[in-house]
Scaffold this motif. Structure first.
Motif, PDB file in Angstrom:
ATOM      1  N   THR A  51       0.866  -1.172   0.000  1.00 14.89           N
ATOM      2  CA  THR A  51       0.000   0.000   0.000  1.00 14.89           C
ATOM      3  C   THR A  51       0.902   1.222   0.000  1.00 14.89           C
ATOM      4  N   PHE A  52       0.536   2.221  -0.789  1.00  7.24           N
ATOM      5  CA  PHE A  52       1.380   3.402  -0.929  1.00  7.24           C
ATOM      6  C   PHE A  52       0.993   4.471   0.077  1.00  7.24           C
ATOM      7  N   TYR A  80      -4.898   9.130  -7.076  1.00  2.00           N
ATOM      8  CA  TYR A  80      -4.614   7.734  -7.391  1.00  2.00           C
ATOM      9  C   TYR A  80      -5.244   6.822  -6.356  1.00  2.00           C
ATOM     10  N   THR A  81      -5.350   5.529  -6.718  1.00  4.40           N
ATOM     11  CA  THR A  81      -5.709   4.471  -5.787  1.00  4.40           C
ATOM     12  C   THR A  81      -4.494   3.566  -5.638  1.00  4.40           C
ATOM     13  N   ASN A  82      -4.576   2.585  -4.769  1.00  2.00           N
ATOM     14  CA  ASN A  82      -3.450   1.653  -4.596  1.00  2.00           C
ATOM     15  C   ASN A  82      -3.222   0.771  -5.814  1.00  2.00           C
ATOM     16  N   ASN A 157       5.244   3.734   2.798  1.00  5.39           N
ATOM     17  CA  ASN A 157       4.649   2.542   2.186  1.00  5.39           C
ATOM     18  C   ASN A 157       4.582   1.419   3.221  1.00  5.39           C
ATOM     19  N   ASP A 168      -8.122  -2.763  -5.237  1.00  6.25           N
ATOM     20  CA  ASP A 168      -7.476  -1.541  -4.779  1.00  6.25           C
ATOM     21  C   ASP A 168      -5.964  -1.566  -4.928  1.00  6.25           C
ATOM     22  N   GLY A 169      -5.447  -2.551  -5.643  1.00  7.02           N
ATOM     23  CA  GLY A 169      -4.009  -2.686  -5.830  1.00  7.02           C
ATOM     24  C   GLY A 169      -3.393  -3.795  -5.011  1.00  7.02           C
ATOM     25  N   THR A 170      -4.078  -4.235  -3.943  1.00  4.28           N
ATOM     26  CA  THR A 170      -3.531  -5.315  -3.125  1.00  4.28           C
ATOM     27  C   THR A 170      -3.747  -6.683  -3.784  1.00  4.28           C
ATOM     28  N   TRP A 174       3.528  -8.152  -4.275  1.00  6.25           N
ATOM     29  CA  TRP A 174       4.734  -7.357  -4.029  1.00  6.25           C
ATOM     30  C   TRP A 174       5.905  -8.251  -3.652  1.00  6.25           C
TER      31      TRP A 174
END
Length: 233
Positions: A51-52, A80-82, A157, A168-170, A174
């Motif tokens: 998560t940013f 932006y979103t994640n 982060n 949501d990007g997750t 990573w």
């Protein structure tokens, strides 16, 4: 007759990591985001997402000099979103006209279709903005570029567990956890260690897949890991 016992010991890194080229290169430390309503726990072999934090992402926009329409694209705050990716997003008019009529195709830096924005209406997928028409209507081919710079090493982060069902990007991997770690409710915890890149070979049976994961999601995750030069066998 002697009794027999089965002992299950704590999982070791050597069981998960079958080959690792250079730990100085393949590994990275991280901070685990505090729990939300309870303890957030990760374990050895779990897939992780990022998560940013505030200040880690910078977003700028520019209209093409050759545009016919003289409306403007205004970024939201945050913009932006994640799910955001670093690089240039393109926003291209596919249907000309005034607000509520004009349509814009939004593509990510890899050329994937993110969604369709409508003039006068906020857009919030990966990037967040609103396009407002001006005195001269937009026409097909009018274009904006939204540039995104992401500081992956920013202190703000935080890492969370990977969620293949998220939007949501997750849902993007990573890394792979090399530790067991817990973060209390609302309290971030440092001391994380993860595999971030290859060359690495992982034992597939030792990856801690989330409950309910489908075969298709698992197969897609394996491909994503391979793109990071982490091979699952």
């Amino acid at each position: 007759m002697l009794a027999s016992y089965k002992y299950t010991g704590k999982k070791r890194r050597s069981q998960l990591v079958k080959f690792e080229s250079n730990p100085e290169f393949t590994r990275e430390t991280f901070t685990l985001l505090g729990g939300a309503g309870g303890v957030r726990a990760i374990g050895l072999g779990m897939l992780l997402a990022m998560t940013f934090g505030v200040g880690a992402v910078n977003v700028a926009q520019a209209a093409d000099a050759g545009n016919t329409g003289n409306g403007v694209l205004t970024l939201a705050d945050p913009a932006y979103t994640n799910a955001v990716l670093p690089g240039d997003y393109t926003v291209v008019c596919t249907t000309g006209g005034a607000d509520a009529v004009s349509k814009f195709r939004v593509e990510d830096p890899e050329g994937n279709h993110v969604g369709t924005a409508t003039g006068g209406t906020s857009f919030a997928k990966h990037i967040k903005f609103t396009i407002a028409g001006g005195g001269t209507d937009f026409v097909e081919g009018d274009r904006f570029v939204v540039s995104v710079a992401v500081e992956l090493g920013a202190a703000t982060n935080k890492v969370v567990e990977w969620d293949p069902d998220a939007v949501d990007g997750t849902e993007r991997i990573w890394g792979v956890s090399l530790v067991d770690l817990e973060a209390p409710d609302g309290e971030d915890v440092s001391g994380g260690l993860a595999l971030r890149r290859g060359d690495v070979i992982l034992a597939g049976q030792e990856i801690a897949w989330p409950d309910g994961i489908t075969d298709d999601q698992k197969a897609a995750a394996v491909v994503e890991l391979e793109q990071m030069r982490m091979i699952v066998r």
